[in-house]
Write a protein that holds these residues in place. Sequence first.
Motif, PDB file in Angstrom:
ATOM      1  N   ASN A 224       0.855  -1.199   0.000  1.00  0.00           N
ATOM      2  CA  ASN A 224       0.000   0.000   0.000  1.00  0.00           C
ATOM      3  C   ASN A 224       0.890   1.249   0.000  1.00  0.00           C
ATOM      4  O   ASN A 224       1.072   1.924   1.020  1.00  0.00           O
ATOM      5  N   LYS A 225       1.453   1.520  -1.156  1.00  0.00           N
ATOM      6  CA  LYS A 225       2.458   2.588  -1.260  1.00  0.00           C
ATOM      7  C   LYS A 225       1.871   3.995  -1.199  1.00  0.00           C
ATOM      8  O   LYS A 225       2.609   4.980  -1.128  1.00  0.00           O
ATOM      9  N   ASP A 226       0.561   4.112  -1.275  1.00  0.00           N
ATOM     10  CA  ASP A 226      -0.053   5.445  -1.212  1.00  0.00           C
ATOM     11  C   ASP A 226      -0.583   5.750   0.184  1.00  0.00           C
ATOM     12  O   ASP A 226      -1.523   6.516   0.363  1.00  0.00           O
ATOM     13  N   LYS A 268      12.528  -3.357   1.562  1.00  0.00           N
ATOM     14  CA  LYS A 268      12.920  -2.406   0.527  1.00  0.00           C
ATOM     15  C   LYS A 268      11.728  -1.923  -0.314  1.00  0.00           C
ATOM     16  O   LYS A 268      11.858  -0.975  -1.092  1.00  0.00           O
ATOM     17  N   GLU A 269      10.595  -2.577  -0.154  1.00  0.00           N
ATOM     18  CA  GLU A 269       9.410  -2.171  -0.907  1.00  0.00           C
ATOM     19  C   GLU A 269       8.716  -0.956  -0.269  1.00  0.00           C
ATOM     20  O   GLU A 269       7.828  -0.354  -0.864  1.00  0.00           O
ATOM     21  N   ILE A 270       9.124  -0.607   0.943  1.00  0.00           N
ATOM     22  CA  ILE A 270       8.517   0.534   1.633  1.00  0.00           C
ATOM     23  C   ILE A 270       9.285   1.802   1.276  1.00  0.00           C
ATOM     24  O   ILE A 270      10.528   1.837   1.371  1.00  0.00           O
ATOM     25  N   ASP A 271       8.577   2.828   0.877  1.00  0.00           N
ATOM     26  CA  ASP A 271       9.184   4.109   0.517  1.00  0.00           C
ATOM     27  C   ASP A 271       9.473   4.898   1.799  1.00  0.00           C
ATOM     28  O   ASP A 271       8.541   5.226   2.549  1.00  0.00           O
ATOM     29  N   PRO A 272      10.742   5.231   2.069  1.00  0.00           N
ATOM     30  CA  PRO A 272      11.067   5.978   3.297  1.00  0.00           C
ATOM     31  C   PRO A 272      10.355   7.326   3.380  1.00  0.00           C
ATOM     32  O   PRO A 272      10.107   7.836   4.482  1.00  0.00           O
TER      33      PRO A 272
END
Length: 320
Positions: A224-226, A268-272
């Motif tokens: 859930n990158k958003d 690594k799939e999580i955006d800092p």
Amino acid sequence: MIKKIVLIIAIGTFMTSCVTTKVYKELENKYARLKRDHRKMEDELSTLTTVSTTDKKTLEELEAAYQKLKAEKDDLQGHYNATLANYENLKDSYDALEKNSSAAIAANSKKNRELLAQLESKERDLIAERNRLDALKRDLALRSKRVDELEGLIAAKDAKMQALKTAISKALRNFEGKGLTVEERNGKVYISMENKLLFQSGSWAVGVQGQKAVKQLGRVLADNKDIVVLIEGHTDNDPYIGTTQLAGNWDLSTKRATAIVTILLQNKEIDPQNLTAAGRGEFAPVASNDTNEGKSKNRRIEVILTPKLDEITKLLNDDM
């Protein structure tokens, strides 16, 4: 004519004894012709008599029609004369009224011009008001459309957050009842993890069970990158008496929040850029610090998940 025929017959009889047979035949033939002519003339006379009778009847009918039309003409003439006399009387009355009311007419004319000017002014105002109302109507329709779009976006965000809450609850169900709760309110998902699941007293190092729970949470966040993720550290109101490396409860709550961020970033799939760590110290309690149970609830990490509102913000900015 009959006398002539009789005379001819007498002469013929007389001549019979005196003339030849040839002459007699000629006379006899002539007599026959005369007789035929006589019958023909009688027929023509009868026809002419019939025609004369018909013409006489037609003439009588025409005479009657003429008399009727003449009577109607006389009657119309009488009406015309009466109407003409009435017209003359009315004209005289009108002339008199016109003469006597010229001043009143002039005053009325001035008043009418004033009223006309007022009417034209009102009409201009009405046109301007109508144009303003049309503009407002168009603006209202546009705003209504944007409200519908905004409600649609909000509904979609709510549905997404509900689905996210369900996914997190499913991923962390093994930790429920161990100091972990998941709830959705005000369009956000709140994940509360008490310190007994994560840290030893006075420490900001995450234990094995806590790391497992945070990593499972990270798997859901990676999908859930958003989603904006705020990690808040909280303490009770007992003064910190640990190492001199920390200034107090606020510093401790910040280091614990940062420790959770560090574990999440192992995925690594999580955006800092979606992560924020914050320390709240003892200043946002969820229970009373007068009891051990209340203090235990206050010593916690809260992960607050918020949907990105870029689309909604853009729509609101376009509406301004």
